[in-house]
Design a protein around this motif. Structure first.
Motif, PDB file in Angstrom:
ATOM      1  N   ARG A 617       0.851  -1.220  -0.097  1.00 20.21           N
ATOM      2  CA  ARG A 617       0.094   0.061  -0.120  1.00 20.21           C
ATOM      3  C   ARG A 617       0.922   1.289   0.164  1.00 20.21           C
ATOM      4  O   ARG A 617       1.677   1.319   1.027  1.00 20.21           O
ATOM      5  CB  ARG A 617      -0.856   0.166   1.312  1.00 20.21           C
ATOM      6  CG  ARG A 617      -1.620   1.068   1.427  1.00 20.21           C
ATOM      7  CD  ARG A 617      -2.585   1.040   2.770  1.00 20.21           C
ATOM      8  NE  ARG A 617      -1.929   1.441   3.798  1.00 20.21           N
ATOM      9  CZ  ARG A 617      -2.620   1.454   4.901  1.00 20.21           C
ATOM     10  NH1 ARG A 617      -3.730   1.124   4.936  1.00 20.21           N
ATOM     11  NH2 ARG A 617      -1.888   1.967   5.919  1.00 20.21           N
ATOM     12  N   ARG A 665      -4.648  12.539   4.076  1.00 16.14           N
ATOM     13  CA  ARG A 665      -4.068  11.155   4.160  1.00 16.14           C
ATOM     14  C   ARG A 665      -4.554  10.238   2.879  1.00 16.14           C
ATOM     15  O   ARG A 665      -5.356  10.722   2.139  1.00 16.14           O
ATOM     16  CB  ARG A 665      -4.307  10.702   5.399  1.00 16.14           C
ATOM     17  CG  ARG A 665      -5.928  10.330   5.752  1.00 16.14           C
ATOM     18  CD  ARG A 665      -6.210   9.575   6.975  1.00 16.14           C
ATOM     19  NE  ARG A 665      -5.902   8.184   6.800  1.00 16.14           N
ATOM     20  CZ  ARG A 665      -6.676   7.460   7.236  1.00 16.14           C
ATOM     21  NH1 ARG A 665      -7.923   7.667   7.839  1.00 16.14           N
ATOM     22  NH2 ARG A 665      -6.459   5.930   6.923  1.00 16.14           N
ATOM     23  N   GLU A 745     -12.439   1.638   1.768  1.00 17.77           N
ATOM     24  CA  GLU A 745     -12.302   1.900   3.084  1.00 17.77           C
ATOM     25  C   GLU A 745     -13.362   3.219   3.316  1.00 17.77           C
ATOM     26  O   GLU A 745     -13.419   3.640   4.668  1.00 17.77           O
ATOM     27  CB  GLU A 745     -11.216   1.786   3.550  1.00 17.77           C
ATOM     28  CG  GLU A 745     -10.070   2.623   3.119  1.00 17.77           C
ATOM     29  CD  GLU A 745      -8.570   2.722   3.631  1.00 17.77           C
ATOM     30  OE1 GLU A 745      -8.592   2.345   4.606  1.00 17.77           O
ATOM     31  OE2 GLU A 745      -7.835   2.975   2.905  1.00 17.77           O
ATOM     32  N   ASP A 769     -11.174   1.629   8.598  1.00 20.29           N
ATOM     33  CA  ASP A 769     -11.788   2.988   8.279  1.00 20.29           C
ATOM     34  C   ASP A 769     -13.064   2.837   7.713  1.00 20.29           C
ATOM     35  O   ASP A 769     -13.777   3.810   8.100  1.00 20.29           O
ATOM     36  CB  ASP A 769     -10.730   3.553   7.125  1.00 20.29           C
ATOM     37  CG  ASP A 769      -9.523   4.172   7.863  1.00 20.29           C
ATOM     38  OD1 ASP A 769      -9.765   5.086   8.645  1.00 20.29           O
ATOM     39  OD2 ASP A 769      -8.403   3.866   7.118  1.00 20.29           O
ATOM     40  N   ARG A 779     -11.975   5.796  15.268  1.00 25.93           N
ATOM     41  CA  ARG A 779     -11.170   4.749  15.673  1.00 25.93           C
ATOM     42  C   ARG A 779     -10.319   4.832  16.916  1.00 25.93           C
ATOM     43  O   ARG A 779      -9.889   3.960  17.849  1.00 25.93           O
ATOM     44  CB  ARG A 779      -9.974   4.300  14.563  1.00 25.93           C
ATOM     45  CG  ARG A 779     -10.662   3.783  13.485  1.00 25.93           C
ATOM     46  CD  ARG A 779      -9.506   3.839  12.242  1.00 25.93           C
ATOM     47  NE  ARG A 779      -8.675   2.962  12.549  1.00 25.93           N
ATOM     48  CZ  ARG A 779      -7.762   2.632  11.648  1.00 25.93           C
ATOM     49  NH1 ARG A 779      -7.842   3.132  10.439  1.00 25.93           N
ATOM     50  NH2 ARG A 779      -6.645   1.643  11.693  1.00 25.93           N
TER      51      ARG A 779
HETATM   52 MG    MG Z   1      -7.197   2.354   6.459  1.00 25.40          MG
END
Ligand code: MG
Ligand code: PEP
Length: 874
Positions: A617, A665, A745, A769, A779
């Motif tokens: 990733r 992000r 996600e 997520d 979270r």
């Molecule tokens: Mg994630």
């Protein structure tokens, strides 16, 4: 015909477990097999559900059925419920579909009152026994039904014993016990403001309601959450004619297993107490004798017990955990169930049952709880460190494993210490269901009282927590929060260690090491692999993690989180250079320096994988995670980096976000700084090319773009990835296939998965997520309020641990369908924490995912859960 809620034991069988609970169904089955069972009836789990539907009320129709069943029981026993000269006494016990040890309580000797106890004394010719039964009933009824603390009754009993100069309960005479019963009733009046109920029918219905009510007590809710038991199942209530183990020295009661629940070794394994009632053994109040002593005390009852125990094991094709009572030399079975066992025992029993021809491999696969496999992979003591340590005491090896930690004396302190990050050893006189959270928080549990079948032992084994029980020499000083053992006093917070396999106790911290896995494990997991269709990959970020994962049977890496590669040693400073860079050129220069590190890691991982696939990733977290935040740290770093404090502080400030989880992000980073994606693609592809050339492995890199919610942002980032990869491959002179995919996600990605699929060759569901954004629970913060949700029965389990199938799961399923409608061969996997959770894995299997990916230690769990998913659907 109206619905039936109550069944006599003779009307049912083992197949009715959902309706009658495990205990009720097994009592019926044993009745059918002709075993000596005190007869009775079961009020169904549906009656419990109805009780809640009706606003916590047992309706008249159910009451009438109970009345009718009582009449049938009277006919069977020849005794009358509520009779004053020869009363029918019953036990009332809970029993859900899945056994929940210690969660819901039992009332024995129900039906006694001030008058009936006299008749009972005359009829049995044993007034001592009659009053003993009555005082036990008052205590249990008050505790279980009315919630009066047991300890207060024990204090009254202790006071009376002390006044009379007695050490043991057995020294109390009939008159003494009568006095105890009077004192207990007085205590009841003091608390309840009313007399102890004298009408047996009131006693019975109060007890039934209490069992139903206890389904939703806090302990039961916690246990269900820990064991994936839905709140909608409800519990049944078993009403059974009493038989008495406390009638004197030709009576007794015990608990036994057909195989050792710690090791799985074949052979009867159990404990019993002469002249006692069941609760004495289970509660660990008196330390019982090994069952072999029964052979001397009552050889005939022993022989019959052995014969029937084996018959039961053969019948159920599994290790049985049985409760029995001997009343004046006559044996009765009170219960049987498939016994709880350690992971080691579970594997040995499953493999042995197949070898003994008792069950098929597929049946054996269903006998092991996947979550238990975790226990096998946990640390043991380092042999040398252990040999150098001094043993201060030893007691029963109640649950195997090794534990080192700091001492705490109650559940609350244990939970608090765990929150502070300490490893905890919980030291208790004995444990009770109230201690469950503390036991869960502990690495190890040590009790002063209780045998191998005590609450502490049974619960610890189920949890896989190391436990040593019944250490009588250990003296606890509750007020000083210290204990003394072998001449040494240990205070709260000091270190100690427990060897749950040998039963040894050490008063120091001892180094632990990773465990070795037995041959049974390999065979058993091989059977799981033959059955399952879902592949299992691991989430791993370093060659060492990959090695671990492959050892545990991972078939690839489903998620390599590349950010973890940027924290070690000098890498972090290069990363920081990249972050403070002011121009693209500066940033590219810093990235250039990071490439060798990433490439070396990827090469190591590809080699460790030996041709198995790996999904890498691209960078996911917000950049401020790589920078310090306190003024001192920023100053120090500025000096290190050769820039001014103000400059660095300005960068830190500019990266500050109010909601980092929803901020800059995932692929958003690559949209702003495509050069980061370019650098990472280079490292991935160059590593693959070099390993292909150097090691002859065929590698198909899978490059994953995280946190996409809009197909155009995915397409934008993908363009850089593809251009870079194609250019490097063309220059390399070899052919290399690669894939570009994305994580699903964000709910919008799931909703638009058909569009997203046009730009992705695979989807990996980032359910961490996805859960966060579907529920809108942070979270990082949800832990603070989720407890209230469990207590208030709003949620049954942590949605970050167990996939919420009704909500988040629907998004996953929809995304699969939409994705495959565009690309039938689209590869689908999951890499959120749920990939290692058995019930979530079953869901993944059912909706047609190709693989799950989880932490290396959970790979065996996932392999077994995937096999069970297939078998559950057969
Ligand atoms: Mg994630
Ligand atoms: C996820 O969100 O499920 C995931 C696997 O990514 P991370 O936990 O790194 O956000």
């Amino acid at each position: 015909m109206s619905k039936k809620f109550v069944y006599m034991f003779s009307e049912a069988d083992a197949s009715m477990k959902n309706l009658l609970g495990g205990k009720g169904a097994n009592l019926a089955e044993m009745t059918k097999l002709g075993l000596p069972i005190p007869q009775g009836f079961t009020i169904s789990t549906e009656a419990c559900t109805k009780y809640y539907e009706d606003g916590e009320l047992v309706n008249d129709a159910i009451k009438a059925e109970v009345e009718n069943s009582l009449e049938q029981l009277e006919a069977l026993t020849g005794k009358k419920f509520g009779d004053n000269s020869e009363p029918l006494l019953v036990s009332v016990r809970s029993g859900g579909r899945a056994s929940m040890p210690g969660m819901m309580d039992t009332v024995l000797n129900l039906g006694l009152n001030d008058v009936a106890v006299e008749g009972f004394a005359t009829k049995t010719g044993n007034p001592r026994f009659a009053y003993d039964s009555y005082r036990r009933f008052i205590q249990m009824f008050s505790d279980v039904v009315k919630g009066l603390p047991k300890s207060q009754f024990e204090r009254v009993l202790d006071d009376i014993k002390e006044t009379k100069g007695f050490e043991s309960d057995l020294e109390l005479s009939a008159d003494d016990l009568k006095e105890v019963a009077e004192a207990f009733k007085a205590l009841y009046v003091k608390h309840e403001g009313s007399e102890f109920p004298q009408d047996p029918r009131t006693q019975l219905m109060d007890a039934v309601e209490a069992v139903f009510g206890s389904w939703n007590n806090e302990r039961a809710i916690i246990y269900r959450r820990m064991n994936d038991i839905p709140g909608s199942w409800g519990t049944a209530v078993n009403v059974q004619a009493m038989v008495f183990g406390n009638m004197g020295d030709t009576s007794g009661t015990g608990v036994a297993f057909t195989r050792d629940p710690s090791t799985g070794e074949k052979g009867i394994y159990g404990e019993y107490l002469l002249n006692a009632q069941g609760e004495d053994v289970v509660a660990g109040i008196r330390t019982p004798e090994p069952i072999s002593r029964l052979e001397n005390d009552m050889p005939e009852a022993y022989a019959e017990f052995m014969r029937l125990a084996i018959e039961l094991e053969n019948h159920y094709k599994d290790m049985q955990d049985m409760e029995f009572t001997i009343e004046d030399k006559k044996l009765y079975f009170l219960q049987t169930r498939n016994g709880k066992r350690t992971a080691q025992a579970a594997l040995k029993i499953a493999v042995d049952l197949v070898d003994e021809g008792l069950c098929t491999k597929e049946e054996a696969l269903m006998k092991v709880d996947p979550k238990q496999l975790d226990q096998l992979l946990h640390p043991m003591f380092d042999v040398e460190a252990l040999a150098a340590a001094k043993i201060y005491g030893s007691a029963l090896p109640a649950s195997p494993g090794a534990a080192t930690g700091q001492v705490y004396f109650n559940a609350d302190d244990a939970v608090e210490a765990k929150k502070r990050g300490e490893a905890v050893i919980l030291v208790r006189l004995e444990t009770s269901p109230e201690d469950i959270e503390g036991m869960d928080a502990a690495q190890g549990i040590l009790t002063v009282r209780g045998g191998m079948t005590s609450h502490a032992a049974v619960v610890a084994r189920g949890m896989g927590t190391c436990c040593v029980s019944g250490c009588g020499e250990l003296k606890i000083d509750d007020s000083a929060k210290t204990f003394t053992l072998g001449g040494k006093t240990v205070a709260e917070g000091e270190f100690m260690s427990l060897d749950g396999s040998a039963g040894n106790i050490y008063l120091e911290s001892i180094k632990t090491v990773d465990p070795e896995i037995s041959g049974d494990f390999g065979r058993f997991m091989g059977w799981a692999d033959e059955v399952r269709t879902l592949k299992v990959r691991a989430n791993a970020d370093s060659p060492k993690d990959v090695q671990n994962a492959v050892e545990y049977g991972a078939e690839g890496v489903g998620l390599c989180r590349t950010e973890h590669m940027f924290f070690e040693g000098e890498r972090i400073s290069k990363m920081r250079q990249m972050i403070v860079a002011k121009t693209v050129a500066e940033r590219e220069a810093a990235l250039e320096e990071l490439i060798p590190y990433q490439k070396a890691d990827f090469k190591g991982m590809y080699i460790a994988l030996d041709g198995k696939p790996m999904t890498v990733r691209l960078l996911d977290p917000p950049l401020h995670e790589f920078l310090p935040h306190s003024v001192e740290d920023i100053k120090e770093l500025a000096v290190e980096m050769g820039i001014t404090y103000e400059e660095l502080q300005a960068t830190v400030d500019s990266l500050h976000e109010f909601n980092p989880m929803l901020g800059h992000r995932g692929c958003r980073l690559a949209v702003t700084y495509p050069e980061i994606a370019v650098m990472q693609t280079r490292a991935i592809i160059e590593a693959a090319i070099e390993v292909t050339k150097e090691n002859g492995l065929k590698i198909v890199p899978e490059i994953m773009i995280p946190l996409a919610g809009e197909v155009k942002e995915l397409a934008y980032v993908k363009k850089f990835v593809v251009e870079t990869a194609d250019r490097i491959i063309a220059e390399s002179g070899i052919e290399l296939e690669y894939m570009v995919g994305t994580m699903i996600e964000i709910p919008r990605a799931a909703l638009t998965a058909d569009a997203i699929a046009t730009e992705a060759e695979f989807f990996s569901f980032g359910t961490n997520d996805l859960t966060q954004m579907t529920f809108g629970y942070s979270r990082d913060d949800a832990g603070a309020f989720l407890d209230d949700y469990y207590k208030k029965s709003i949620l049954e389990s942590d949605p970050f641990a167990r996939l919420d199938q009704t909500g988040v799961g629907q998004l996953v399923q929809m995304a699969c369908e939409k994705g495959r409608s565009v690309k039938p061969g689209l590869k689908l996997g999951i890499c959120g924490e749920h990939g290692g959770d058995p019930s979530s894995i079953e869901f993944c299997h059912n909706i047609g995912l190709d693989y799950v990916s989880c932490s290396p230690f959970r790979v065996p769990i996932a392999r077994l859960a995937a096999a069970q998913a297939v078998l559950n659907n057969k």
